[in-house]
Design an enzyme around this catalytic site. Structure first.
Site, PDB file in Angstrom:
ATOM      1  N   TRP A 191       7.136   3.496  13.194  1.00 25.26           N
ATOM      2  CA  TRP A 191       6.629   3.118  11.860  1.00 25.26           C
ATOM      3  C   TRP A 191       7.605   2.175  11.159  1.00 25.26           C
ATOM      4  O   TRP A 191       8.811   2.408  11.197  1.00 25.26           O
ATOM      5  CB  TRP A 191       6.480   4.390  11.015  1.00 25.26           C
ATOM      6  CG  TRP A 191       6.314   4.136   9.552  1.00 25.26           C
ATOM      7  CD1 TRP A 191       7.310   3.879   8.651  1.00 25.26           C
ATOM      8  CD2 TRP A 191       5.084   4.078   8.821  1.00 25.26           C
ATOM      9  NE1 TRP A 191       6.768   3.675   7.397  1.00 25.26           N
ATOM     10  CE2 TRP A 191       5.417   3.802   7.473  1.00 25.26           C
ATOM     11  CE3 TRP A 191       3.738   4.252   9.169  1.00 25.26           C
ATOM     12  CZ2 TRP A 191       4.455   3.694   6.464  1.00 25.26           C
ATOM     13  CZ3 TRP A 191       2.778   4.143   8.169  1.00 25.26           C
ATOM     14  CH2 TRP A 191       3.135   3.864   6.835  1.00 25.26           C
ATOM     15  N   ASP A 219       8.923  -1.214   4.025  1.00 18.42           N
ATOM     16  CA  ASP A 219       9.538  -2.327   3.267  1.00 18.42           C
ATOM     17  C   ASP A 219      10.558  -3.177   4.034  1.00 18.42           C
ATOM     18  O   ASP A 219      11.430  -2.629   4.714  1.00 18.42           O
ATOM     19  CB  ASP A 219      10.322  -1.798   2.065  1.00 18.42           C
ATOM     20  CG  ASP A 219       9.626  -0.727   1.283  1.00 18.42           C
ATOM     21  OD1 ASP A 219       8.486  -0.389   1.598  1.00 18.42           O
ATOM     22  OD2 ASP A 219      10.254  -0.214   0.338  1.00 18.42           O
ATOM     23  N   TRP A 230       0.392   1.525   1.357  1.00 21.50           N
ATOM     24  CA  TRP A 230       0.421   2.980   1.506  1.00 21.50           C
ATOM     25  C   TRP A 230      -1.001   3.520   1.571  1.00 21.50           C
ATOM     26  O   TRP A 230      -1.870   3.076   0.819  1.00 21.50           O
ATOM     27  CB  TRP A 230       1.173   3.617   0.333  1.00 21.50           C
ATOM     28  CG  TRP A 230       2.631   3.313   0.371  1.00 21.50           C
ATOM     29  CD1 TRP A 230       3.321   2.459  -0.447  1.00 21.50           C
ATOM     30  CD2 TRP A 230       3.585   3.818   1.309  1.00 21.50           C
ATOM     31  NE1 TRP A 230       4.636   2.411  -0.078  1.00 21.50           N
ATOM     32  CE2 TRP A 230       4.835   3.241   0.988  1.00 21.50           C
ATOM     33  CE3 TRP A 230       3.517   4.709   2.387  1.00 21.50           C
ATOM     34  CZ2 TRP A 230       6.004   3.520   1.712  1.00 21.50           C
ATOM     35  CZ3 TRP A 230       4.685   4.976   3.099  1.00 21.50           C
ATOM     36  CH2 TRP A 230       5.903   4.391   2.762  1.00 21.50           C
TER      37      TRP A 230
HETATM   38  C1  FRU Z   1       8.334   1.370  -1.265  1.00 19.94           C
HETATM   39  C2  FRU Z   1       9.159   2.620  -1.042  1.00 19.94           C
HETATM   40  C3  FRU Z   1      10.534   2.496  -1.691  1.00 19.94           C
HETATM   41  C4  FRU Z   1      11.371   3.449  -0.887  1.00 19.94           C
HETATM   42  C5  FRU Z   1      10.793   3.290   0.482  1.00 19.94           C
HETATM   43  C6  FRU Z   1      10.825   4.546   1.312  1.00 19.94           C
HETATM   44  O1  FRU Z   1       7.333   1.169  -0.347  1.00 19.94           O
HETATM   45  O2  FRU Z   1       8.473   3.743  -1.542  1.00 19.94           O
HETATM   46  O3  FRU Z   1      10.547   2.742  -3.076  1.00 19.94           O
HETATM   47  O4  FRU Z   1      12.726   3.130  -0.956  1.00 19.94           O
HETATM   48  O5  FRU Z   1       9.450   2.850   0.327  1.00 19.94           O
HETATM   49  O6  FRU Z   1      10.482   4.288   2.642  1.00 19.94           O
END
Ligand code: FRU
Length: 483
Positions: free
Chosen positions: A26, A29, A295
């Site tokens: 997976w 970001d 998401w």
């Molecule tokens: C954004 C997020 C960030 C966090 C990361 C966790 O997509 O929620 O805020 O650091 O992904 O994987």
């Protein structure tokens, strides 16, 4: 206890040809985007053991040209006292010939059953070769959030101005509204809290938590890029689960404020774009990467042992009061022989067929005031996977997908009698840049066979179309470097 084994890709039917992905597993970001010792480095939130989100590592790739990428060993692995349950998003900066990563440590308490039972701190790691990273012995560099904050306290983005380093952090105030905090330091290790520089206003539909902030100057203004959670869809805007967009203003550090900030504008109009990060190239261009997903969206590639990819790197410019996004010029190196290169009239629909699954379609159409155009991505006779329509009367663009109920919308900010489309097709993605990046749509799509484009229109005066096959496999994964 059985030790975990990295997951493997079991089927490459959706694997992308020229986008950064993880080797398997997976990703979300983009993190730590920077230029160090002759290479661009991009990191990403990575879980190597499954195709769903898990304790976050930092995956890593580097490139000399933003086109050809080499996957490197995992840069950060969670599990130390200061990042027990995850190395969350963060950024990179070069100081005195050393590459520093600044990231969020994620920690659960009372087990992982209650998703709100967590806390977050900020940490440092460093490398002299840009490949092997060591965590700073005196982590954390910021141990706790300000007292008027909730536990949402993450995603540090650091930059240098003169002798100072600054950091913006994503946060949620005790009033349950999103905001961005500013810190400063002279050595990247000791940080002083300056204050919140921007915050969601009560009743203004600006979100309950602002993730992944980035702050930079373009055309003499400061741009605060961030990914708010919890904005409600309104007038064909904010249609994704969470949004990525920006405020324009003037940073006044002494007053701890982004003064005169504009209203929030979305950066991309597609279904699959989130959690951006930028860097400055050695020749002064501001380049952005996003996570090419959202998401909770369906990700069919999970069945094949992987999930998620980064967008193409894009150059940002600020014109006519908003950000324009163009694929970086280096991507022209991907072009192989043009398959089609000719003038068109569009009196008949045109079928435009590339040789392979990676292609770039460049269309220029001279439009009348009542011109309507449709571009479709089609497999066989089935309903088109993606349909983009343009109405010259209103300047409106509408994007539909066969696997989604909800359309996406954009309107040209600068009226033009020319419609220009620059469309990047990869095995399971489509990025559409309209009129030099005035409006952009980013989409995942999953053709099961070779797709083709269909272009149709009414009242189109004339135009030109070029279709290039693009080079594939520009991202190299080496088995022995996966973990
Ligand atoms: C954004 C997020 C960030 C966090 C990361 C966790 O997509 O929620 O805020 O650091 O992904 O994987």
């Amino acid at each position: 206890m059985q030790s975990l084994q990295p997951i493997q890709v079991t089927n490459d039917r959706y694997r992308l040809g020229y986008h950064v992905m993880g080797p398997a597993g997976w990703i979300n970001d983009p993190n730590g985007f920077c230029y160090f010792q002759g290479y661009y480095h991009i990191f990403y939130q990575f879980y190597p053991y499954s195709a769903v989100w898990g304790p976050m590592h930092w995956g890593h790739a580097r490139s000399k040209d933003l086109v050809n990428w080499e996957t490197l060993p995992i840069a950060l692995t969670p599990g130390d006292p200061e990042d027990r349950d995850g190395c969350f998003s963060g950024s990179a900066i070069v100081k005195d010939g050393v590459l520093y990563l600044i990231y969020t440590g994620h920690h659960y308490y009372d087990g992982e059953d209650n998703p709100d039972h967590f806390w977050q701190n900020q940490n440092l790691a460093y490398s002299t070769d840009g490949i092997h990273f060591e965590k700073y012995a005196h982590n954390p560099i910021i141990a706790t959030a300000p007292t008027d904050n909730t536990q949402h306290f993450r995603d540090p983005k650091v930059w240098q101005a003169g002798n100072q380093y600054y950091m913006v952090l994503g946060s949620q105030g005790n009033n349950k509204l999103g905001r961005i905090l500013l810190y400063r330091s002279t050595d990247l290790k000791d940080w002083t809290y300056v204050g919140p520089i921007a915050q969601a206003q009560l009743g203004a539909n600006e979100g309950y938590m602002w993730e992944c902030p980035d702050l930079f100057t373009l055309a003499g203004k400061e741009v605060l890029l961030t990914s708010p959670q919890g904005m409600v869809a309104k007038n064909k805007r904010f249609l994704n689960l969470h949004e990525t967009g920006y405020f324009i203003g003037q940073l006044a550090v002494e007053e701890s404020a982004l003064k005169g900030r504009s209203e929030f504008q979305e950066l991309d109009h597609g279904h699959d774009f989130y959690a951006t990060q930028t860097t400055l190239t050695p020749d002064g261009r501001r380049i952005v990467f996003g996570w090419m997903a959202m998401w909770e969206s369906k990700m069919p590639e999970q069945a094949d042992g992987w999930a998620g990819a980064l967008t193409l790197p894009r150059e940002l410019t600020l014109k006519a009061g908003h950000l324009w996004m163009q694929p970086v010029r280096e991507l022209r190196e991907l072009r192989l022989q043009p398959v089609i290169d000719r003038a068109i009239q569009l009196t008949q629909p045109q079928s435009l067929i590339s040789t392979g699954r990676q292609a770039e379609l460049v269309v220029t159409l001279n439009c009348a005031t009542d011109t309507q155009v449709a571009l479709r991505l089609t497999v066989g006779t089935a309903r088109p996977l993606v349909t983009l329509t343009y109405d010259a009367t209103t300047g409106q663009l509408i994007l539909n997908r066969s696997d989604r109920e909800d359309a996406r919308y954009g309107v040209l900010s600068v009226a033009s009698s020319t419609l220009k489309l620059d469309v990047f097709l990869d095995t399971s993605s489509l990025e559409i840049f309209v009129n030099d990046g005035d409006v952009v749509f980013t989409e995942r799509c999953y053709p099961t066979q070779q797709p083709h484009f269909e272009l149709s229109g009414s009242a189109v005066v004339d135009g030109h179309v070029t279709l290039y096959d693009l080079a594939a496999q520009t991202v190299k994964y080496e088995e022995d470097k996966r973990c």
